[in-house]
Structure formats: C-alpha cells, structure tokens
Design a protein around this motif. Structure first.
Motif: not given
Length: 260
Positions: A16-25, A103-122
């Motif tokens: 599930v963790t892998y799937a959440l990371v993949a979905a966000n990307v 729910l939809t907002a949880m999978f949106l990110h404003g920039s590459w930095t925003h995305l990569l930082g969140n996915m690193l912690f997750l």
C-alpha cells in the motif's frame, strides 16, 4: 534533518505504501504543474491554468466549512483588464463536492520539490506503520489522518479561499504514529551544515524536532513563507496520527512469577 533510511525491519512487503507513492507520482505527472513547474519562466496563461486546476480539485477551506462552492471560480483563462492582464473568473462549469475534494487534494502537489519531499517521508516511515496495521487498516488510517488534517486546517482558517493540496497532512499522521510506536528506532539522516553530514539518531529526536518546527512555523515564527504552506495541517495530522498510534500499541506482557 533530511531522513534517508530507518533501521526498522519489516515482516511483510508494504504494497500500500508503494501504491500510494506510485499514485502520487502518476497523478503529478498528469497535472499541469508537472510541465509548468519544470520550466523556469511560468507565464500568466500557465498560472491561470494552474489556479483553475487547483481550485477544482484542491480542498478550499471556505468551501469545506460551508459545504458549498462559490458563485465565481477561476476559469483557467487570462484576460486583459484596465489594470493589466489577469485570470478570468466565472460560474463553475463542473460539480464539486467539498468533502470529496479533501481526498483528491491528497494526491495533488504544487511542485516537484513538494512531491519528492512528501514521498521521501512516506516511503521511509509509512512501511513500518503498514507493517503494524496491515494494508487495509493502514490505508484507512492514512485517509483518516488526511481528512482530519484537511478539515482541521479549514477550521483554523475558515475564510481562506486558497486551495489546500498535498499529502502532507496524511503523511504527518504517519509520522505521529511512528513516533508513538517506534520511538527508539534509529533513523539515518542528512544534516545540511556546510555540507550534508550523515548522522543516525533515534526516531523520537528526528520526528520530535520535525513536529516542533512545524508548530513553530504554524504560529508564524521562523519563516516568511508561512502563508503558502499549511503548517497547521501538518500539526493537526501529526497529532491525529499520534493519538491513533496510541491505540495501536501492543500491551506489555507482565512477567509471571511462579507460586512457591
């Protein structure tokens, strides 16, 4: 401190963790932000496009507390006015349910930095929480923390019309649960002092410092960008995850002394 790896073994693969990371990307790559933020110069038309996209799919505090959509929303088009070029607003051409937008907002990110930082912690901290809860309960836990963070932030700033996007609230809940469940786990991190210095510290120190900084920033201290980052959502999500984490702690087994 930037986390790199935790020393905390797993019993199962955290799918599930892998799937959440993949979905966000995947979602980010499909967003206009992926293309617009990749280039240095963003023109007005692109900014208007981003504004309309986040307004439609992001969680807007004003809408959450009232459970309604305003009469005028960004259309995504730029127009010329007497004061200069501006983004056009008009009646919404879509149906938006504010509760679903969290729910939809949880999978949106404003920039590459925003995305990569969140996915690193997750990726680093989510796998152990999933390992403790199991895949279904972990996904439910993740979504609950995201909803608590989203609505909690809306209550703290009910008049805000700025869309809230990102998985930060849900991930903050993961960090809170990790702190409660695995406080003594060791985490390798990089300290940006002149250069990146690797250091292994206990989870309670790294995550505790993270929470204190988020609370400090949420109060308006220490950063000039507090208005563009929902630090209060981070704090609320972390507290929610910590409280839920307390219910997941396994009771200590009492030593049984033989009767003589």
């Amino acid at each position: 401190m930037i986390p790199v790896h935790d020393v905390n073994p797993l019993r199962r693969t955290p799918w599930v963790t892998y799937a959440l990371v993949a979905a966000n990307v995947v979602v980010f790559l499909a967003m206009p932000a992926a293309a617009h933020t990749a280039v240095g110069n963003t023109n007005l038309a692109q900014l208007c496009d981003l504004q309309a996209f986040f307004e439609r799919w992001g969680a807007v505090p004003w809408e959450l507390v009232r459970n309604q959509v305003p009469a005028l929303v960004p259309t995504g088009h730029a127009v010329a006015t007497a004061q200069g070029a501006a983004c056009l607003a008009g009646p919404p051409s879509y149906t938006k349910i504010p509760a679903v937008s969290v729910l939809t907002a949880m999978f949106l990110h404003g920039s590459w930095t925003h995305l990569l930082g969140n996915m690193l912690f997750l990726a680093i901290f989510g796998n152990n929480i999933e390992d403790r809860l199991g895949p279904v309960r972990f996904l439910l836990f993740y979504l609950v923390c995201g909803y608590v963070a989203g609505y909690g932030f809306a209550v703290t700033d009910p008049s805000s019309s700025d869309p809230l996007v990102g998985a930060s609230g849900a991930i903050a809940g993961v960090l809170g649960a990790y702190l409660v469940l695995f406080p003594r786990a060791r985490v390798w991190g990089l300290i940006p002092v002149l250069f990146f210095l690797p250091l292994r510290v206990p989870a309670w120190l790294m995550l505790g410092m993270w929470f204190v900084l988020q609370a400090f920033y949420a109060a308006g201290y220490g950063t000039a960008e507090a208005g563009s980052v929902a630090y209060a959502a981070h704090v609320i999500g972390f507290v929610a995850g910590s409280l839920l984490g307390l219910t997941m702690r396994r009771p200590r087994r009492r030593a049984i002394s033989p009767r003589l």
